[in-house]
Design a protein around this motif. Structure first.
Motif, mmCIF file in Angstrom:
data_model
loop_
_atom_site.group_PDB
_atom_site.id
_atom_site.type_symbol
_atom_site.label_atom_id
_atom_site.label_comp_id
_atom_site.label_asym_id
_atom_site.label_seq_id
_atom_site.Cartn_x
_atom_site.Cartn_y
_atom_site.Cartn_z
ATOM 1 N N GLY A 149 10.498 12.914 17.779
ATOM 2 C CA GLY A 149 9.564 11.894 17.091
ATOM 3 C C GLY A 149 10.716 10.845 16.537
ATOM 4 N N TYR A 150 10.451 10.565 15.093
ATOM 5 C CA TYR A 150 11.131 9.522 14.368
ATOM 6 C C TYR A 150 11.327 9.980 12.987
ATOM 7 C CZ TYR A 150 9.390 6.864 18.594
ATOM 8 O OH TYR A 150 9.151 6.424 19.879
ATOM 9 N N VAL A 151 12.477 9.177 12.451
ATOM 10 C CA VAL A 151 12.365 9.474 10.922
ATOM 11 C C VAL A 151 12.398 7.895 10.447
ATOM 12 C CG1 VAL A 151 14.129 9.920 9.038
ATOM 13 C CG2 VAL A 151 14.029 11.010 11.234
ATOM 14 N N LEU A 152 11.225 7.858 9.382
ATOM 15 C CA LEU A 152 10.703 6.700 8.749
ATOM 16 C C LEU A 152 11.678 6.120 7.609
ATOM 17 C CD1 LEU A 152 8.804 4.231 9.429
ATOM 18 C CD2 LEU A 152 7.400 5.593 8.095
ATOM 19 N N ASN A 153 12.155 5.200 7.349
ATOM 20 C CA ASN A 153 12.991 4.796 5.960
ATOM 21 C C ASN A 153 12.648 3.274 5.542
ATOM 22 O OD1 ASN A 153 14.664 6.733 4.521
ATOM 23 N ND2 ASN A 153 15.230 6.902 7.094
ATOM 24 N N GLY A 154 12.199 3.174 4.571
ATOM 25 C CA GLY A 154 11.913 1.572 4.096
ATOM 26 C C GLY A 154 10.924 1.672 3.060
ATOM 27 N N ARG A 155 10.470 0.350 2.574
ATOM 28 C CA ARG A 155 9.505 0.184 1.708
ATOM 29 C C ARG A 155 8.324 -1.050 2.131
ATOM 30 N NH1 ARG A 155 10.175 0.932 -4.174
ATOM 31 N NH2 ARG A 155 8.474 0.053 -5.210
ATOM 32 N N LYS A 156 7.015 -0.799 1.825
ATOM 33 C CA LYS A 156 6.281 -1.839 2.249
ATOM 34 C C LYS A 156 5.637 -2.270 0.519
ATOM 35 C CE LYS A 156 6.311 -1.376 6.557
ATOM 36 N NZ LYS A 156 6.581 -2.593 7.556
ATOM 37 N N THR A 157 5.170 -3.379 0.648
ATOM 38 C CA THR A 157 4.520 -4.038 -0.503
ATOM 39 C C THR A 157 3.288 -4.554 -0.608
ATOM 40 O OG1 THR A 157 5.076 -5.059 -2.878
ATOM 41 C CG2 THR A 157 5.679 -6.227 -0.608
ATOM 42 N N LEU A 158 2.534 -4.934 -1.643
ATOM 43 C CA LEU A 158 1.310 -5.560 -1.456
ATOM 44 C C LEU A 158 0.368 -4.920 -0.461
ATOM 45 C CD1 LEU A 158 2.623 -9.417 -2.003
ATOM 46 C CD2 LEU A 158 1.661 -7.958 -3.847
ATOM 47 N N ILE A 159 0.210 -3.679 -0.288
ATOM 48 C CA ILE A 159 -0.468 -3.100 0.612
ATOM 49 C C ILE A 159 -1.986 -2.825 0.091
ATOM 50 C CG2 ILE A 159 -0.667 -1.156 2.285
ATOM 51 C CD1 ILE A 159 1.459 -3.157 2.961
ATOM 52 N N THR A 160 -2.833 -3.468 0.954
ATOM 53 C CA THR A 160 -4.503 -3.228 0.244
ATOM 54 C C THR A 160 -4.666 -1.777 0.456
ATOM 55 O OG1 THR A 160 -4.829 -5.439 0.858
ATOM 56 C CG2 THR A 160 -6.599 -3.917 0.566
ATOM 57 N N SER A 161 -5.383 -1.271 -0.605
ATOM 58 C CA SER A 161 -5.756 0.418 -0.555
ATOM 59 C C SER A 161 -4.900 1.263 -0.723
ATOM 60 C CB SER A 161 -6.771 0.611 0.275
ATOM 61 O OG SER A 161 -8.073 -0.108 0.465
ATOM 62 N N ALA A 162 -3.333 1.014 -0.746
ATOM 63 C CA ALA A 162 -2.331 1.853 -0.621
ATOM 64 C C ALA A 162 -2.454 3.016 -1.717
ATOM 65 C CB ALA A 162 -0.686 1.222 -0.853
ATOM 66 N N PRO A 163 -2.717 2.552 -3.079
ATOM 67 C CA PRO A 163 -2.842 3.706 -3.731
ATOM 68 C C PRO A 163 -3.964 4.761 -3.631
ATOM 69 C CG PRO A 163 -2.736 1.688 -5.122
ATOM 70 C CD PRO A 163 -3.051 1.469 -3.612
ATOM 71 N N ILE A 164 -4.985 4.471 -2.656
ATOM 72 C CA ILE A 164 -6.126 5.399 -2.486
ATOM 73 C C ILE A 164 -6.186 5.939 -1.194
ATOM 74 C CG2 ILE A 164 -7.487 4.657 -4.469
ATOM 75 C CD1 ILE A 164 -8.823 3.214 -2.245
ATOM 76 N N ALA A 165 -5.349 5.353 -0.312
ATOM 77 C CA ALA A 165 -5.438 5.575 1.050
ATOM 78 C C ALA A 165 -5.101 7.079 1.681
ATOM 79 C CB ALA A 165 -4.678 4.544 1.993
ATOM 80 N N ASP A 166 -5.539 7.413 2.601
ATOM 81 C CA ASP A 166 -5.095 8.627 3.135
ATOM 82 C C ASP A 166 -4.167 8.372 4.399
ATOM 83 O OD1 ASP A 166 -7.245 10.386 1.877
ATOM 84 O OD2 ASP A 166 -8.591 9.263 3.006
ATOM 85 N N TRP A 167 -4.374 7.396 4.931
ATOM 86 C CA TRP A 167 -3.400 7.038 6.045
ATOM 87 C C TRP A 167 -3.141 5.709 6.504
ATOM 88 C CZ3 TRP A 167 -1.433 10.427 9.982
ATOM 89 C CH2 TRP A 167 -1.981 11.917 9.870
ATOM 90 N N PHE A 168 -1.867 5.528 6.881
ATOM 91 C CA PHE A 168 -1.481 3.982 7.022
ATOM 92 C C PHE A 168 -1.044 3.834 8.527
ATOM 93 C CE2 PHE A 168 0.367 5.540 3.054
ATOM 94 C CZ PHE A 168 -0.476 4.688 2.014
#
Length: 381
Positions: A149-168
């Motif tokens: 698979g893959y290894v994910l590193n980084g940061r996203k910002t201003l993501i709508t519903s991020a605090p309540i979402a189950d999946w991105f």
């Protein structure tokens, strides 16, 4: 050329207008202190088929055409006065659900779309970064190939519903070279090891739509987390944006229509200097401008919907629609407040809230400046 609404479109507009007025507005205003959670609202909307407007009935959606979905969303915006909840649901529908419909495998569609439609899953797209907003190819979040698979590193910002979402649906660089083929899209669970979801960001408007940052620290993804092909992220993003730029603002048609009707009623019944306000050109001309913005916006949105139903690209047309509707929404919201004078400035009237919410429309899904750049480029400039 027939510009009249079909019977289906009229029925959908009336159905969703009633739902917005009688159910959704009341629920949305009770989020938090009123004993209602965002998930309560999500499930109620699912009962009405709102999360699956364009999802095939196989997966529990309503399977509407683009123009029928547009009519439903206009009705919803007319009936529901909470712009934040409309925006949050639109973000899920166009930044997560639509890419899965267009690019997901059968297994991915079977795993996520039914749960999207029944309201048991909250999801959203995640592309914006601290140093990559309008420049969507400058992503610093990386997905490095690893065993299985893959290894994910980084940061996203201003993501709508991020605090309540189950999946991105996370967009990340899978190639060190910048460019169209350097980005891929991945399904990432919010509770997956290596995913850190930060507290909601305080913002000017759209109160019911939580936004936040997401951090990825050596987050391991299986190979089947990849949506589409490796390096195909830009195609996924571009396709989704053609829909999002049009349909996330479809409820604004209903909002502007509601504002227009309210201002006409006020101008007819409010009297100053022994005359109705509508007798004064300064007021009447503002209302005419509101009508012009509404009709122009509607025509541009339905043109994109028609193109989508024909299976045709609509990059320029969706950018024009996004630019027009976002600017029109803010201008008409300001006009509605101005027409109501000092009364319009009061919180209880709801007009100042419309203004604060409308400012965001010129920023999300590509700023007005970016839309102008895209349109200019499409004209060969």
């Amino acid at each position: 050329m027939d510009f009249s609404a079909t019977n289906e479109q009229r029925a959908l507009e009336e159905e969703f207008s009633a739902f917005g007025r009688e159910v959704l507005t009341k629920l949305a205003h009770r989020i938090g202190g009123g004993g209602v959670s965002i998930r309560d609202v999500w499930r109620e909307c699912a009962q009405h088929g709102l999360h699956g407007l364009v999802v095939d009935q196989t997966w529990g959606g309503r399977g509407l055409s683009a123009s029928a979905a547009l009519a439903a969303l206009e009705g919803l915006g007319y009936g529901c006065t909470d712009n934040g909840i409309l925006f949050a649901m639109g973000a899920q529908q166009w930044s997560f659900t639509l890419p899965l419909i267009r690019f997901g495998t059968h297994a991915q569609q079977a795993g996520y779309l039914p749960r999207i439609c029944d309201g048991s899953l909250i999801a959203t797209g995640a592309i914006t970064e601290p140093n990559a907003g309008s420049d969507s190819l400058a992503l610093e979040t990386t997905a490095t190939g690893a065993a299985g698979g893959y290894v994910l590193n980084g940061r996203k910002t201003l993501i709508t519903s991020a605090p309540i979402a189950d999946w991105f649906l996370v967009f990340a660089a899978t190639d060190s070279d910048s460019g169209i083929g350097s980005t891929s899209a991945f399904l990432v669970a919010s509770r997956q090891p290596g995913v850190i979801v930060h507290e909601p960001l305080m913002k000017m408007g759209l109160a019911a739509a939580d936004m936040g940052d997401i951090e990825f620290r050596d987050c391991r993804l299986d190979a089947d987390a990849l949506v589409g092909e490796e390096g195909g992220g830009y195609a996924i993003f571009s396709t989704a944006m053609e829909w999002e730029r049009t349909f996330i603002l479809a409820p604004a048609l209903g909002t502007m229509r509601r504002q227009l009707e309210r201002c006409i009623q006020h101008a007819q019944t409010r009297r100053q200097f022994s005359h109705p306000l509508g007798d004064f050109q300064a007021v009447a001309h503002r209302i005419v401008s509101m009508k012009l913005r509404l009709d122009t916006s509607r025509l541009l949105l339905y043109r994109v919907a028609w193109l989508k139903e024909q299976g045709r690209p609509a990059a320029q047309e969706s950018a024009l629609a996004k630019l027009q509707v976002s600017e029109a929404l803010l201008e008409s919201s300001l006009d509605a407040l101005q027409i109501h004078g000092g009364k319009g400035y009061l919180v209880r009237e709801g007009l100042e809230c419309d203004v604060r919410d409308a400012v965001a429309a010129r920023l999300y899904s590509g700023t007005s400046e970016i839309q102008r750049n895209n349109i200019a480029a499409s004209l060969g400039l």
